[in-house]
Design a protein around this motif. Structure first.
Motif, PDB file in Angstrom:
ATOM      1  N   ARG A  13       0.985  -0.695   0.221  1.00 54.83           N
ATOM      2  CA  ARG A  13       0.051  -0.517   0.207  1.00 54.83           C
ATOM      3  C   ARG A  13       1.085   0.899   0.111  1.00 54.83           C
ATOM      4  O   ARG A  13       0.444   2.292  -0.844  1.00 54.83           O
ATOM      5  N   CYS A  14       1.981   1.353   0.889  1.00 56.49           N
ATOM      6  CA  CYS A  14       2.387   2.740   0.998  1.00 56.49           C
ATOM      7  C   CYS A  14       4.555   2.543   0.229  1.00 56.49           C
ATOM      8  O   CYS A  14       4.824   3.421   0.188  1.00 56.49           O
ATOM      9  N   ASP A  15       4.703   1.914  -0.757  1.00 56.56           N
ATOM     10  CA  ASP A  15       5.606   1.647  -1.136  1.00 56.56           C
ATOM     11  C   ASP A  15       6.680   1.993  -0.333  1.00 56.56           C
ATOM     12  O   ASP A  15       7.826   2.191  -0.625  1.00 56.56           O
ATOM     13  N   ILE A  16       6.553   1.607   0.751  1.00 57.06           N
ATOM     14  CA  ILE A  16       7.966   1.537   1.659  1.00 57.06           C
ATOM     15  C   ILE A  16       8.340  -0.073   2.427  1.00 57.06           C
ATOM     16  O   ILE A  16       8.113  -1.217   2.833  1.00 57.06           O
ATOM     17  N   SER A  17       9.246   0.092   2.268  1.00 57.78           N
ATOM     18  CA  SER A  17      10.280  -1.045   3.015  1.00 57.78           C
ATOM     19  C   SER A  17      10.136  -1.484   4.552  1.00 57.78           C
ATOM     20  O   SER A  17       9.997  -0.909   5.311  1.00 57.78           O
ATOM     21  N   LEU A  18       9.501  -2.998   4.167  1.00 58.46           N
ATOM     22  CA  LEU A  18       8.883  -3.294   5.533  1.00 58.46           C
ATOM     23  C   LEU A  18       9.975  -3.041   6.503  1.00 58.46           C
ATOM     24  O   LEU A  18      10.647  -4.240   6.415  1.00 58.46           O
ATOM     25  N   THR A  19       9.558  -3.579   7.621  1.00 58.53           N
ATOM     26  CA  THR A  19      10.720  -3.643   8.493  1.00 58.53           C
ATOM     27  C   THR A  19      11.106  -5.050   9.747  1.00 58.53           C
ATOM     28  O   THR A  19       9.714  -5.748   9.882  1.00 58.53           O
ATOM     29  N   TYR A  20      11.869  -5.700   9.961  1.00 59.24           N
ATOM     30  CA  TYR A  20      11.178  -6.814  10.733  1.00 59.24           C
ATOM     31  C   TYR A  20      11.777  -6.890  11.785  1.00 59.24           C
ATOM     32  O   TYR A  20      11.946  -6.331  12.512  1.00 59.24           O
ATOM     33  N   HIS A  21      10.192  -7.484  12.735  1.00 51.90           N
ATOM     34  CA  HIS A  21      10.442  -7.392  14.064  1.00 51.90           C
ATOM     35  C   HIS A  21      10.950  -8.679  15.070  1.00 51.90           C
ATOM     36  O   HIS A  21      10.736 -10.022  13.863  1.00 51.90           O
ATOM     37  N   GLN A  22      11.206  -8.821  15.639  1.00 55.60           N
ATOM     38  CA  GLN A  22      11.368  -9.833  17.106  1.00 55.60           C
ATOM     39  C   GLN A  22       9.997 -11.047  17.110  1.00 55.60           C
ATOM     40  O   GLN A  22      10.739 -11.596  16.835  1.00 55.60           O
ATOM     41  N   ASP A  23       9.058 -10.925  16.644  1.00 56.77           N
ATOM     42  CA  ASP A  23       8.410 -12.205  16.641  1.00 56.77           C
ATOM     43  C   ASP A  23       8.086 -12.393  14.832  1.00 56.77           C
ATOM     44  O   ASP A  23       7.527 -13.025  15.023  1.00 56.77           O
ATOM     45  N   GLY A  24       9.234 -12.454  14.387  1.00 55.84           N
ATOM     46  CA  GLY A  24       9.348 -12.589  12.971  1.00 55.84           C
ATOM     47  C   GLY A  24       8.847 -12.156  11.755  1.00 55.84           C
ATOM     48  O   GLY A  24       8.199 -12.716  11.465  1.00 55.84           O
ATOM     49  N   ARG A  25       7.974 -11.767  12.349  1.00 64.60           N
ATOM     50  CA  ARG A  25       7.522 -10.921  11.784  1.00 64.60           C
ATOM     51  C   ARG A  25       7.358  -9.952  10.308  1.00 64.60           C
ATOM     52  O   ARG A  25       8.655  -8.884  11.276  1.00 64.60           O
ATOM     53  N   LEU A  26       7.042  -9.336   9.338  1.00 65.08           N
ATOM     54  CA  LEU A  26       7.356  -7.627   8.741  1.00 65.08           C
ATOM     55  C   LEU A  26       6.471  -7.275   8.769  1.00 65.08           C
ATOM     56  O   LEU A  26       5.314  -7.246   8.666  1.00 65.08           O
ATOM     57  N   ARG A  27       6.618  -5.646   8.858  1.00 62.55           N
ATOM     58  CA  ARG A  27       5.482  -4.525   9.589  1.00 62.55           C
ATOM     59  C   ARG A  27       5.435  -3.507   8.759  1.00 62.55           C
ATOM     60  O   ARG A  27       7.004  -2.806   8.429  1.00 62.55           O
ATOM     61  N   CYS A  28       4.793  -2.443   8.125  1.00 62.94           N
ATOM     62  CA  CYS A  28       5.104  -1.564   7.499  1.00 62.94           C
ATOM     63  C   CYS A  28       4.774  -0.063   9.129  1.00 62.94           C
ATOM     64  O   CYS A  28       3.419  -0.560   9.276  1.00 62.94           O
ATOM     65  N   HIS A  29       5.327   0.548   9.112  1.00 67.15           N
ATOM     66  CA  HIS A  29       5.528   1.241  10.199  1.00 67.15           C
ATOM     67  C   HIS A  29       4.481   3.118   9.525  1.00 67.15           C
ATOM     68  O   HIS A  29       4.712   4.022  10.126  1.00 67.15           O
ATOM     69  N   TYR A  30       3.817   2.956   7.910  1.00 66.16           N
ATOM     70  CA  TYR A  30       3.237   3.755   8.230  1.00 66.16           C
ATOM     71  C   TYR A  30       2.018   3.095   8.241  1.00 66.16           C
ATOM     72  O   TYR A  30       0.772   4.442   9.209  1.00 66.16           O
ATOM     73  N   CYS A  31       1.960   2.381   7.674  1.00 68.76           N
ATOM     74  CA  CYS A  31       0.171   1.918   8.036  1.00 68.76           C
ATOM     75  C   CYS A  31      -0.149   0.325   8.544  1.00 68.76           C
ATOM     76  O   CYS A  31      -1.208   0.255   8.581  1.00 68.76           O
TER      77      CYS A  31
END
Ligand code: ADP
Ligand code: ZN
Ligand code: ZN
Length: 747
Positions: A461-479
């Motif tokens: 949706r936002c075209d920014i890189s997803l960030t890796y979190h300790q819970d093993g998931r990738l997350r978008c910091h905008y949406c």
């Protein structure tokens, strides 16, 4: 200024938004000649005495109980009408109170905290009387020292006077008790001594055709005394500084003042020298490394017109020039022009507003202008574009080679340094030439990359890189879009996916392993934590006491090392995959600047960029020194997602010690804002809430909402309304909220 009514309209120095209005005060007869627009006064307010600023004269709307102004704080008007208007505009644009904006504009030393008023000391005796008195103080050399200092620098505070005379404050107190020193809340005017060497050095350089053309246009606008903005787009080494200096000289001829901003003084000592050489004692330098007293002294010289040329960093944009004629912003694309903490202003925006209010010219200079400025300087835009396409010495820009790290990987070379880079450094060592190794230290927001094909996970949706979190998931910091990390790359099926990034220390270790005989220096925030060590490292490298300098952003800007013929960028990817819509722009700018560090001396240089994304346009365009190519590729991306320069963003950052509280708070704010937006098709879209990339700082959790709109005023109004609803109806709301309109980064 004409007084249009008997009552002074005063903005009281309170920070709350809801009291952002003027209060009317009567002016007692003994203060008639002192209270004017722009004066700072002391007023009774709710049982206290507070500082306030006179912004006009008039009558209150209804019947109110009018109190009297209690005193005047300064012997002069602190604000010009231009700066008062600026404060009003800042309050509107940055959602702060006018009082906060006025505080920000004032020199920090003049700021009044709460009800505390700074007291100033001066001597009560005449000069002759003092001489006699001091000569009687043989046995009290400390008192004599205090008095000599007080004569030299009237208006110091108790503590400052004691410090300056190198005695304890009790010595000052004893002189006050004797009545030799007097205390007043009013400041004593320093006599502005004649500036030393205030004659401009005669210019000896002949401008080249490009510079002449640029100067003619800018100086023409300056002489017309009307508002105008120029974007000076010139490659590194094209002689932009000379254009600034001549434009400043043109302003001085119109008896007005000029301000030049640079991103960081510590990185540009040459600039200070250059200004002093050209304009002598007419130059005031304002930056944060000065002591409070030094800064204040310079501020006063500007205010009194003794220093019509101001050179400084971000906050110098508020310098109190009586009638500014020119605002120069060097490296206008730099994100350091944006204030980070409270009241997040952008110095470029402030300069533009001040110039508009004062009928002055703005000259924005850069080799890699911000997309916003390029857009405004494109055909039909409000800015005028002037370009310098050639380097002064006629030398070409250094060739740039892009090293494909995916291939290194495939061929079994897994180290930080590619074979090409190792060979290039080795050759420099043999030739006794120098190498800069550059890496972006911002590795904390870890992204995930496929080392086989270079694919990076992005938010759909936002075209920014997803960030890796300790819970093993990738997350978008905008949406707040999230997805589990797959085992295999969806692009090429490789299992070789993982987090990314090496620090400067690791790079140094590797370099020592590969180049055992080399003399290596490292410059990053750890190695320069001690005061002065930055300069030490720079000097050592410039004097050729080292072969390789490894560093972060710090080495990318401004520094000029003639011995450097190789610049290696360890990984372009860390910048390219920052969770920020400006990641590509920052990468392009950084790489272009870094490459410009090579081959500044008589020897030709080259640059090497290591990356897993060699096809990305920000990298290929930087390698080709082609701003236009970058612009053409990036603009459609921005347009399709409504990012600046097409739309406007705002970030609401909420913080609190308890994560649930901040999370719920963010959801509530979103709901409030959504309720203010009627209709199906929202004119403001609200993304999130999502955790900020830096999810926790100093034990406070950080969540954010990102708002996007095409109309900046609408964006501002919605936030303003939302905050006031929150204030009114949710008095138990706990998280702190920080508003940033058009943020330069969202970490
Ligand atoms: P930029 O700011 O565009 O990167 P500079 O202003 O640092 O470039 O200029 C590069 C060098 O060229 C400086 O050493 C400057 O003194 C020199 N220079 C500038 N203009 C001229 C000129 N007209 N003739 C000769 N040298 C010049
Ligand atoms: Zn892959
Ligand atoms: Zn997203």
């Amino acid at each position: 200024m004409k007084k249009t009514g008997p009552y002074a309209e005063v903005i009281v120095d309170l920070n709350a938004r809801r009291t952002d209005r003027v209060f009317h005060y009567a002016v007692p007869p003994e203060l008639w000649d002192k209270v004017d627009v722009g004066a700072r006064v002391l007023v009774p307010f709710g049982g206290r005495r507070l500082a306030g600023y006179v912004v006009g004269f008039g009558y209150p709307g209804g019947a109110v109980n009018i109190k009297e102004i209690a005193g005047v704080l300064d012997a002069w008007q602190v604000f010009t009408p231009e700066l008062l208007a600026l404060a009003r505009w800042m309050a509107e644009s940055y959602l702060c109170s006018t009082a906060e904006a006025l505080q920000r504009i004032l020199s920090p030393r003049l700021q009044v905290k709460g009800t505390r008023v700074v007291k100033h000391l001066r001597t009560t005796l005449s000069e002759a009387e003092l001489e006699i008195f001091i000569s009687s103080l043989d046995r009290a050399p400390k008192q004599a020292a205090v008095l000599r200092t007080a004569v030299k620098c009237p208006g110091l505070t108790r503590k400052e006077l004691a410090d300056a005379a190198e005695v304890s404050p009790s010595v000052v107190d004893s002189l006050v008790e004797k009545g030799i020193l007097a205390v007043s809340a009013e400041e004593v005017l320093c006599r502005p001594g004649r500036p030393a060497g205030s004659f401009a050095k005669i210019e000896t350089l002949d401008l080249n055709a490009g510079q002449k053309d640029a100067l003619e246009k800018v100086a023409g606008a300056i002489r017309q005394r009307s508002f105008g903005v120029f974007l000076l787009h010139g490659v590194t080494g094209s002689g932009k500084t000379e254009v600034y200096l001549r434009a400043i000289a043109a302003v001085l001829e119109t008896s007005r003042q000029a301000l030049a901003l640079v991103p960081e003084i510590s990185l540009t000592p040459q600039m200070v020298d250059l200004f002093r050489e050209r304009f002598g004692g007419q130059v005031a330098v304002l930056h944060s490394a000065l002591s409070g007293m030094e800064r204040y002294g310079e501020w006063r010289r500007v205010k009194e017109g003794a220093a019509p040329v101001v050179l400084g960093t971000r906050s110098a944009v508020f310098a109190p020039m009586p009638s500014p004629g020119l605002f120069v912003i060097d490296e206008e694309h730099e994100s350091s022009y944006k204030q980070d903490g409270h009241l997040r202003y952008h110095a470029r925006e402030i300069a533009l507003k001040r110039a508009q209010l004062a009928g002055a010219v703005v000259l924005l200079g850069s080799a890699t202008p911000s997309l916003e400025s390029q857009f405004r300087a494109s055909a039909g835009g409000p800015y005028q574009l002037v370009t310098l396409n050639e380097r002064i010495d006629g030398r070409s820009l250094p060739p740039v080679r892009v090293v494909d790290m995916r291939r290194e990987q495939k061929e079994g070379h897994r180290g930080i340094f590619s074979r090409v880079l190792i060979a290039a450094v080795s050759r420099r060592l043999e030739e006794r030439e120098q190498t800069l190794l550059f890496l972006n230290r911002r590795g904390f927001a870890s992204f995930v990359i496929c080392r086989e094909c270079g694919m990076v996970f992005k938010c759909p949706r936002c075209d920014i890189s997803l960030t890796y979190h300790q819970d093993g998931r990738l997350r978008c910091h905008y949406c707040n879009y999230t997805v589990g990390l797959p085992d295999r790359c969806p692009g090429c099926g490789s299992y070789h996916i993982g987090q990314f990034g090496a620090g400067t220390q690791k790079v140094e270790e590797e370099a020592r392993r590969f180049f055992p005989g080399a003399r290596i220096l490292r410059m990053d925030s750890d190695s320069t934590a001690r005061k002065g060590s930055h300069a030490q490292i720079v000097n050592a490298f410039r004097d050729r006491r080292a072969d390789i300098l490894i560093g972060t952003q710090m080495i990318a800007k401004g520094l000029d090392f003639p011995g450097v013929t190789l610049v290696g960028v360890i990984n372009a990817d860390t910048t390219l995959h920052m969770p920020d819509f400006r990641a590509a722009e920052r990468t392009f700018q950084l790489l272009t600047q870094v490459a410009g560090r090579s081959g500044r001396g008589s020897l030709p240089g080259e640059a090497l960029i290591q990356t897993y994304c060699p096809e990305h346009y920000s990298i290929t365009a930087a390698a080709a020194h082609d701003c236009n190519k970058f612009y053409q590729n990036e603009m459609p991306v921005r347009r399709s997602l409504g990012y600046p320069p097409f739309g406007h963003l705002a970030r609401l950052l909420l913080t609190h010690e308890d994560e649930e509280t901040v999370k719920k708070g963010a959801a509530l704010v979103k709901e409030l804002l959504n309720n203010l937006l009627p209709g199906e098709k929202k004119s403001v879209s609200i993304l999130g809430p999502a955790p900020a990339p830096l999810g926790k700082i100093k034990d406070r959790f950080r969540w954010q909402l990102v708002l996007k709109a095409y109309n900046r005023n609408l964006l501002r109004d919605i936030i303003k309304e939302g905050l006031s609803v929150l204030e009114k109806n949710h008095s138990s709301f706990k998280p702190a909220i920080n508003v940033d309109i058009n943020p330069q980064g969202m970490l």
